[in-house]
Scaffold this active site. Structure first.
Site, PDB file in Angstrom:
ATOM      1  N   LYS B  38       0.829  -1.200   0.000  1.00 48.29           N
ATOM      2  CA  LYS B  38       0.000   0.000   0.000  1.00 48.29           C
ATOM      3  C   LYS B  38       0.866   1.254   0.000  1.00 48.29           C
ATOM      4  O   LYS B  38       2.076   1.185   0.235  1.00 48.29           O
ATOM      5  CB  LYS B  38      -0.935  -0.009   1.212  1.00 48.29           C
ATOM      6  CG  LYS B  38      -0.254  -0.141   2.568  1.00 48.29           C
ATOM      7  CD  LYS B  38      -1.241  -0.704   3.603  1.00 48.29           C
ATOM      8  CE  LYS B  38      -0.589  -0.949   4.937  1.00 48.29           C
ATOM      9  NZ  LYS B  38      -0.398   0.257   5.752  1.00 48.29           N
ATOM     10  N   TYR B 247      18.190  29.116   6.398  1.00 43.34           N
ATOM     11  CA  TYR B 247      17.109  29.865   7.025  1.00 43.34           C
ATOM     12  C   TYR B 247      17.386  30.080   8.505  1.00 43.34           C
ATOM     13  O   TYR B 247      17.813  29.175   9.209  1.00 43.34           O
ATOM     14  CB  TYR B 247      15.770  29.126   6.853  1.00 43.34           C
ATOM     15  CG  TYR B 247      15.173  29.318   5.476  1.00 43.34           C
ATOM     16  CD1 TYR B 247      14.745  30.582   5.059  1.00 43.34           C
ATOM     17  CD2 TYR B 247      15.039  28.265   4.595  1.00 43.34           C
ATOM     18  CE1 TYR B 247      14.199  30.780   3.795  1.00 43.34           C
ATOM     19  CE2 TYR B 247      14.490  28.448   3.331  1.00 43.34           C
ATOM     20  CZ  TYR B 247      14.071  29.714   2.940  1.00 43.34           C
ATOM     21  OH  TYR B 247      13.544  29.910   1.696  1.00 43.34           O
TER      22      TYR B 247
END
Lengths: 347, 347
Positions: B38, B247
């Site tokens: 899955k 950042y």
């Protein structure tokens, strides 16, 4: 197109997206306003986002990879697409054929572009994030000679904070760009737009805020939510006191309790950090996530909404700043982590 | 197919995948061994994974959604695909046409399947995870009459721990399944296989361990790494003492320092939690991530590998148990978060 109905989907508010862009355009004053649509438009779906922002008036689109430029080059004029990761020698012919525009960041890329007579380009200067761009130690007037630069850009590192680095990068940008011939200058991302006119130059290029993220607290009045996940109820059951729910039995029922399992999990981007913390809603009623979020499923306390039955769609609370706080995952990661299994529909 | 070379890719070790399945098959003793594929085979790519596991001898594949069954139904016999999220009335004709087999979890699904004369099916019993399956309060001999049950399954909640819940679920499974006619019983996921023969019944169905994840520490000797991310170097620079990286300037250079920026970021599944903690490798040399991981980029300290130049590919350290510990993200989420922007190639 699948023959089967999906069990998890994203409702995307096209009016909110356009309204966010218009708000950011207003906040950008006299500057034009572009849009960062890299990473599949932060997970929303680049083709739909670009079409909508183009309709709203946006003319400058920023992607990271050439494959991302290719994916939208039939929707807007390819020359409106800027590719932040620059150009490689192996790709330069395909780049010129496509017509999207590289953002050159290194002397090597500049040489590649000149050798290929690539024409119009963008140029990134590094003013302190030290990530991509020509650094101060590389500045050399000859380097830029013969380049036909449209956008001369740099990128802010700390625009989400009131931090002296912002003023420092601004002054470096002004100093480094002096003498470089370009049509337009661009410095501000979403948060940078809030730093005032001095940061706007001729073009701003918001990303996160377009999609409903709060790059800074002071943006809350200007930005609306765009992404609304929804999931199908697969099962409801009545549990009894002492029953536990989910992996590692982290939740125990204190009393008889009606629960429902919905078809959304961390494979769909619903972070496992929301275990026991996230909430769903149905007809205005709050439905807490109980136990661990699984790969494909979550279980909810629906005691307050016993009318819920299998086969119904329910809404996921997904206000980005709040979900980021609950899950410990950045708003950016929440968006780019939105799964491919969700069908996306725009309203 | 894109005209452009990718800048981020996953090398997937097909021999390791097959060897992991074979190890799990050995550990499963006399039981047959299936595979949970899955969520696009936990992010690796379901079509390639299913083809390889089928070659290795796997005959039972488990997906969550019908779209996932559809995506592999031309690779294996559709009847070998079990769909864990069950069947909806709206889909039942398409389900029967496809020929994959629903795992029925609710009285409503059972009624839908009987009404459609769907034929062979699987049945999920809930023995304590309280997520999907017929619960003890719903047991009714008439409910199962007329069902042609192949796999009678339940799912363990705490198999990754030595926890009394395992024995409790086992005894509930034995008690609840008594009197239900089925071809085969199945209880164990990856971790459950390690709990011993009593948990194996006729079929085990590992997921995580196939892909190199350590569901339990005691699996380490049996499982090999499958996923090896790689990224292109976009730029190298020489920074000076006092320069900050990324950042919010979380990293400061203490001295002159050679750095490189590579084209992988959290949009590619390289978790932001690896900021300042992750490592890359080149020719056996360790290259620490410095500063924050960005959406599309990371910056590396390449002081020990000054030979690195732009345009080179470098390797990402990605041993799942270790990366999970560093990033605070589960191994399952690390896999299912692997981005769609990475090209995947099998060796």
């Amino acid at each position: 197109m699948s023959a089967f109905t999906p069990q998890v989907r994203l409702r995307l508010d096209g009016q909110a997206l356009a309204a966010n862009w218009c708000s950011l355009a207003r906040l950008s004053g006299n500057a034009a306003t572009g849009a960062a649509v890299k990473a599949n438009a932060y997970g929303l779906g680049a083709r739909e986002v670009v079409a909508r922002l183009s309709n709203a008036g946006c003319r400058d689109f920023f992607v990271a990879h050439w494959g991302e430029a290719e994916a939208i080059a039939d929707i807007v004029t390819p020359g409106q697409i800027a590719v932040l990761n620059g150009v490689r020698h192996e790709d330069v012919r395909a780049v010129i054929a496509l017509g999207a525009v590289p953002v050159l960041s290194t002397p090597h890329q500049i040489a590649t572009w000149k050798a290929a007579s690539g024409g119009r380009c963008h140029l990134m200067l590094d003013t302190g994030i030290n990530r991509l761009g020509i650094g101060p130690e590389q500045m050399d007037p000859e380097l830029f000679q013969g380049l036909e630069i449209d956008i001369l850009a740099s990128h802010l590192a700390s625009a989400d904070e009131n931090n002296p680095q912002n003023a420092s990068q601004l002054s470096h940008f002004i100093a480094m760009s002096a003498g470089i011939k370009a049509n337009r200058k661009s410095l501000a991302n979403s948060a940078g737009i809030m730093l005032g006119n001095g940061f706007h130059f001729e073009l701003t290029r918001p990303g996160l805020a377009l999609y409903g993220g709060m790059a800074r607290d002071d943006m809350a009045d200007h930005i609306a939510q765009v992404v609304y996940p929804e999931a199908l109820i697969l099962q409801t059951r009545l549990l009894k006191a002492g029953d536990t729910v989910g992996y590692n039995a982290t939740f125990t029922c204190h009393d008889t309790m009606r629960v429902a399992t919905a078809a959304i999990g961390y494979a769909d981007g619903y972070a496992r950090g929301l275990s026991g913390l996230g909430r769903f809603t149905h007809d205005g009623k709050l439905l807490p996530v109980i136990g661990r979020v699984s790969m494909d499923l979550v279980t909810l306390d629906i005691s307050t909404a016993p009318e819920i039955v299998e086969g119904q769609w329910i809404d996921v609370q997904y206000e980005l700043a709040n979900i980021s706080e609950l899950s410990g995952r950045s708003q950016y990661e929440l968006l780019t982590g939105l799964g491919t299994r969700s069908s996306r529909y725009w309203t």
